[in-house]
Design a protein around this motif. Structure first.
Motif, PDB file in Angstrom:
ATOM      1  N   ALA B  31       0.843  -1.202   0.000  1.00  0.00           N
ATOM      2  CA  ALA B  31       0.000   0.000   0.000  1.00  0.00           C
ATOM      3  C   ALA B  31       0.870   1.241   0.000  1.00  0.00           C
ATOM      4  CB  ALA B  31      -0.885  -0.009   1.244  1.00  0.00           C
ATOM      5  N   ASP B  32       0.268   2.357  -0.332  1.00  0.00           N
ATOM      6  CA  ASP B  32       0.995   3.614  -0.348  1.00  0.00           C
ATOM      7  C   ASP B  32       0.460   4.509   0.760  1.00  0.00           C
ATOM      8  OD1 ASP B  32       2.476   5.765  -0.877  1.00  0.00           O
ATOM      9  OD2 ASP B  32       1.552   6.258  -2.804  1.00  0.00           O
ATOM     10  N   SER B  33       1.182   4.555   1.863  1.00  0.00           N
ATOM     11  CA  SER B  33       0.752   5.450   2.938  1.00  0.00           C
ATOM     12  C   SER B  33       1.961   6.209   3.444  1.00  0.00           C
ATOM     13  CB  SER B  33       0.138   4.641   4.083  1.00  0.00           C
ATOM     14  OG  SER B  33       1.148   3.977   4.802  1.00  0.00           O
ATOM     15  N   ALA B  34       1.692   7.406   3.965  1.00  0.00           N
ATOM     16  CA  ALA B  34       2.787   8.246   4.446  1.00  0.00           C
ATOM     17  C   ALA B  34       3.487   7.592   5.640  1.00  0.00           C
ATOM     18  CB  ALA B  34       2.247   9.611   4.845  1.00  0.00           C
ATOM     19  N   GLU B  35       2.758   6.796   6.392  1.00  0.00           N
ATOM     20  CA  GLU B  35       3.350   6.182   7.586  1.00  0.00           C
ATOM     21  C   GLU B  35       4.249   4.990   7.229  1.00  0.00           C
ATOM     22  OE1 GLU B  35       0.006   6.896   7.449  1.00  0.00           O
ATOM     23  OE2 GLU B  35       0.385   8.754   8.549  1.00  0.00           O
ATOM     24  N   GLY B  36       4.011   4.393   6.068  1.00  0.00           N
ATOM     25  CA  GLY B  36       4.738   3.175   5.702  1.00  0.00           C
ATOM     26  C   GLY B  36       6.246   3.346   5.747  1.00  0.00           C
ATOM     27  N   ALA B  37       6.749   4.343   5.022  1.00  0.00           N
ATOM     28  CA  ALA B  37       8.200   4.548   4.967  1.00  0.00           C
ATOM     29  C   ALA B  37       8.735   4.948   6.343  1.00  0.00           C
ATOM     30  CB  ALA B  37       8.534   5.623   3.935  1.00  0.00           C
ATOM     31  N   HIS B  38       7.931   5.729   7.072  1.00  0.00           N
ATOM     32  CA  HIS B  38       8.340   6.151   8.420  1.00  0.00           C
ATOM     33  C   HIS B  38       8.499   4.934   9.335  1.00  0.00           C
ATOM     34  CE1 HIS B  38       8.568   8.357  12.149  1.00  0.00           C
ATOM     35  NE2 HIS B  38       7.506   7.721  12.611  1.00  0.00           N
ATOM     36  N   ASP B  39       7.476   4.087   9.370  1.00  0.00           N
ATOM     37  CA  ASP B  39       7.523   2.900  10.238  1.00  0.00           C
ATOM     38  C   ASP B  39       8.687   1.978   9.852  1.00  0.00           C
ATOM     39  OD1 ASP B  39       5.306   3.924  11.407  1.00  0.00           O
ATOM     40  OD2 ASP B  39       3.889   2.510  10.511  1.00  0.00           O
ATOM     41  N   PHE B  40       8.902   1.866   8.555  1.00  0.00           N
ATOM     42  CA  PHE B  40       9.992   1.047   8.019  1.00  0.00           C
ATOM     43  C   PHE B  40      11.340   1.561   8.540  1.00  0.00           C
ATOM     44  CE2 PHE B  40      13.026   0.574   4.417  1.00  0.00           C
ATOM     45  CZ  PHE B  40      12.995  -0.798   4.249  1.00  0.00           C
ATOM     46  N   ARG B  65      21.767   0.530   4.415  1.00  0.00           N
ATOM     47  CA  ARG B  65      21.403   0.674   3.000  1.00  0.00           C
ATOM     48  C   ARG B  65      19.889   0.602   2.833  1.00  0.00           C
ATOM     49  NH1 ARG B  65      26.394  -2.070   2.008  1.00  0.00           N
ATOM     50  NH2 ARG B  65      25.432  -4.075   2.410  1.00  0.00           N
ATOM     51  N   LEU B  66      19.290  -0.336   3.561  1.00  0.00           N
ATOM     52  CA  LEU B  66      17.840  -0.511   3.480  1.00  0.00           C
ATOM     53  C   LEU B  66      17.124   0.753   3.973  1.00  0.00           C
ATOM     54  CD1 LEU B  66      16.372  -3.034   2.507  1.00  0.00           C
ATOM     55  CD2 LEU B  66      16.197  -3.815   4.864  1.00  0.00           C
ATOM     56  N   LEU B  73      11.992   9.373   0.127  1.00  0.00           N
ATOM     57  CA  LEU B  73      10.530   9.208   0.197  1.00  0.00           C
ATOM     58  C   LEU B  73      10.023   9.727   1.540  1.00  0.00           C
ATOM     59  CD1 LEU B  73       7.833   8.091  -0.840  1.00  0.00           C
ATOM     60  CD2 LEU B  73       8.499   5.846   0.047  1.00  0.00           C
ATOM     61  N   ARG B  74      10.698   9.344   2.610  1.00  0.00           N
ATOM     62  CA  ARG B  74      10.273   9.768   3.945  1.00  0.00           C
ATOM     63  C   ARG B  74      10.395  11.286   4.102  1.00  0.00           C
ATOM     64  NH1 ARG B  74       6.935  10.450   7.576  1.00  0.00           N
ATOM     65  NH2 ARG B  74       7.800  11.398   9.453  1.00  0.00           N
ATOM     66  N   ASN B  75      11.463  11.871   3.562  1.00  0.00           N
ATOM     67  CA  ASN B  75      11.616  13.323   3.644  1.00  0.00           C
ATOM     68  C   ASN B  75      10.424  14.031   3.004  1.00  0.00           C
ATOM     69  OD1 ASN B  75      14.004  13.320   4.997  1.00  0.00           O
ATOM     70  ND2 ASN B  75      15.303  13.605   3.198  1.00  0.00           N
ATOM     71  N   PHE B 104      12.240   3.579  -4.565  1.00  0.00           N
ATOM     72  CA  PHE B 104      12.342   2.833  -3.300  1.00  0.00           C
ATOM     73  C   PHE B 104      11.880   1.380  -3.497  1.00  0.00           C
ATOM     74  CE2 PHE B 104       9.820   1.830   0.704  1.00  0.00           C
ATOM     75  CZ  PHE B 104      10.915   1.309   1.388  1.00  0.00           C
ATOM     76  N   LEU B 105      10.750   1.206  -4.169  1.00  0.00           N
ATOM     77  CA  LEU B 105      10.235  -0.162  -4.371  1.00  0.00           C
ATOM     78  C   LEU B 105      11.197  -0.995  -5.218  1.00  0.00           C
ATOM     79  CD1 LEU B 105       6.411   0.525  -4.909  1.00  0.00           C
ATOM     80  CD2 LEU B 105       7.534  -0.441  -2.892  1.00  0.00           C
TER      81      LEU B 105
END
Lengths: 157, 238
Positions: B31-40, B65-66, B73-75, B104-105
């Motif tokens: 999914a595409d959510s703003a929280e996804g990259a942050h949580d990652f 690296r990951l 994206l997170r920025n 990123f993907l």
């Protein structure tokens, strides 16, 4: 480029449900620490260290990390028979791989002779190091040294 | 209490944040959510601190690296959510964000995530005794960098020190509330700086002027919060 093929140090050999979870023994750790000191005395430095995801290889690679001047990278291809995917990761100079038998000497044979079939001709003891030089493609490297762990330990200061 | 239970209490397993990373990875892929990259990124940062507490050097490069692969994206997510950009600028950022998400993907597909998880699942739990020693070292690093943190770059370094120290304290199940506030204050400096880096003078002059003012205030606040948390960190460094 220079390539070091390094077999993991002595690990527990008691049967476990999963082979990849076998850790190094205290003796294996201690002996390999001395072997790393021997490599250090020889001036060995590693620009890129690739290691198998299996615990005994991870622990061995960790002991080597003091010789690493560049980056480290886990490589699933080192926990299986040699494939081209591993060759594609051989960027940097020198590169070191920490893995398992018989796949390491099969990789050695692939790089030196062009075929994995010759792998059984070589013996790589636990904690031993093979040193290759040349282009990292089948049949394009030369085996320069085969260091037994005992020799490396003797070189330790 | 049995001997085995005591041994377990003396160790810190990484399971909660390993599960969090697995969940975040699934989320960002599906999914595409703003929280996804942050949580990652948060899960990875916490796992890197756990590795530090255990004295591991190896997997840090792989995890870095990951984590870095989701940085741009997170920025952009953070800027769009928190910096209130004018609509024209927000529109450009949304376009860039979509491109960054695709990059990123693709990098995730190339990354050895399966092998990274395999190693993380194998590693023995960290001994509390070792972790406490590392906390002292992390505190000493913060005490070195803190008094020198004046420029944005230096405050960014301090932010990283505080984040590591906070996560280390949280791995040890200790209170890290003050550290968290000081980290957030240093983070506000970085956020305002990124807003300025990502915008051009000709497209958002009023926005940039506001961000410059916010940056000045954030620097002052970060210095103040640092002074407030310094005593606590000195205690951890002993």
């Amino acid at each position: 480029m220079k390539l070091y093929l390094i077999r993991h140090a002595i690990a527990e050999d008691e049967p476990r449900d999963e082979d990849h979870l076998r850790p190094l023994t205290d003796e294996g750790r201690e002996k390999f620490e001395q072997a790393v000191d021997g490599l250090d005395a020889l001036g060995v430095r590693i620009d890129k260290l690739l290691y198998s995801p299996w615990l005994r290889a991870v622990e061995t690679a960790e002991l080597l990390s003091k010789l690493v001047t560049g980056e480290t990278q886990v490589c699933a291809g080192l926990a299986e028979a040699p494939a081209r995917a591993v060759l594609a990761e051989l960027k940097g100079d020198p590169v070191a791989l920490v893995g398992h038998q018989p796949w390491l000497t099969e990789l050695l044979a692939l790089l030196v002779h062009g075929s994995t079939a010759e792998g059984a001709r070589y013996e790589l003891k636990k904690g031993g190091v093979a040193v290759l030089e040349g282009d990292p493609r089948p049949g394009a490297m030369v085996l320069q040294q085969l260091w037994a762990p005992k020799v490396l330990r003797k070189l330790a200061r | 209490m049995g001997v085995e239970s005591l041994a377990v209490m003396k160790r810190i397993p990484l399971d909660p944040w390993l599960e969090a990373l697995e969940k975040a990875l699934k989320t960002v892929r599906q999914a595409d959510s703003a929280e996804g990259a942050h949580d990652f990124r948060v899960a990875i940062a916490r796992l890197r601190v756990w590795l530090t507490l255990g004295g591991w050097h190896l997997l840090d490069d792989d995890l870095k690296r990951l984590r870095d692969s989701a940085a741009r994206l997170r920025n952009l997510d953070a800027q769009l959510q928190e910096q209130r950009p004018p609509e024209a600028l927000a529109q450009r950022w949304r376009g860039e964000r979509e491109r960054e998400r695709q990059i990123f993907l693709r990098s995730l597909e190339r990354a050895p995530t399966g092998a990274i998880f395999e190693v993380l699942r194998e590693l023995p739990a960290v001994r509390r005794k070792d972790a406490k020693k590392t906390v002292a070292r992390l505190a000493q690093k913060a005490l070195h960098d803190g008094p020198r943190a004046v420029t944005v770059k230096q405050l960014h370094r301090l932010r990283r020190d505080l984040r590591k120290l906070r996560y280390a304290q949280e791995w040890l199940e200790r209170d890290a509330g003050t550290l968290s506030k000081a980290q957030d204050a240093a983070g506000a400096v970085v956020d305002a700086t990124i807003a300025l880096q990502l915008s051009r003078g000709d497209e958002a002059p009023a926005f940039r002027s506001r961000k410059r003012n916010e940056l000045d205030l954030a620097r002052e606040d970060a210095r103040k919060k640092w002074r407030g948390v310094r005593g606590e960190i000195q205690g951890l460094a002993r």
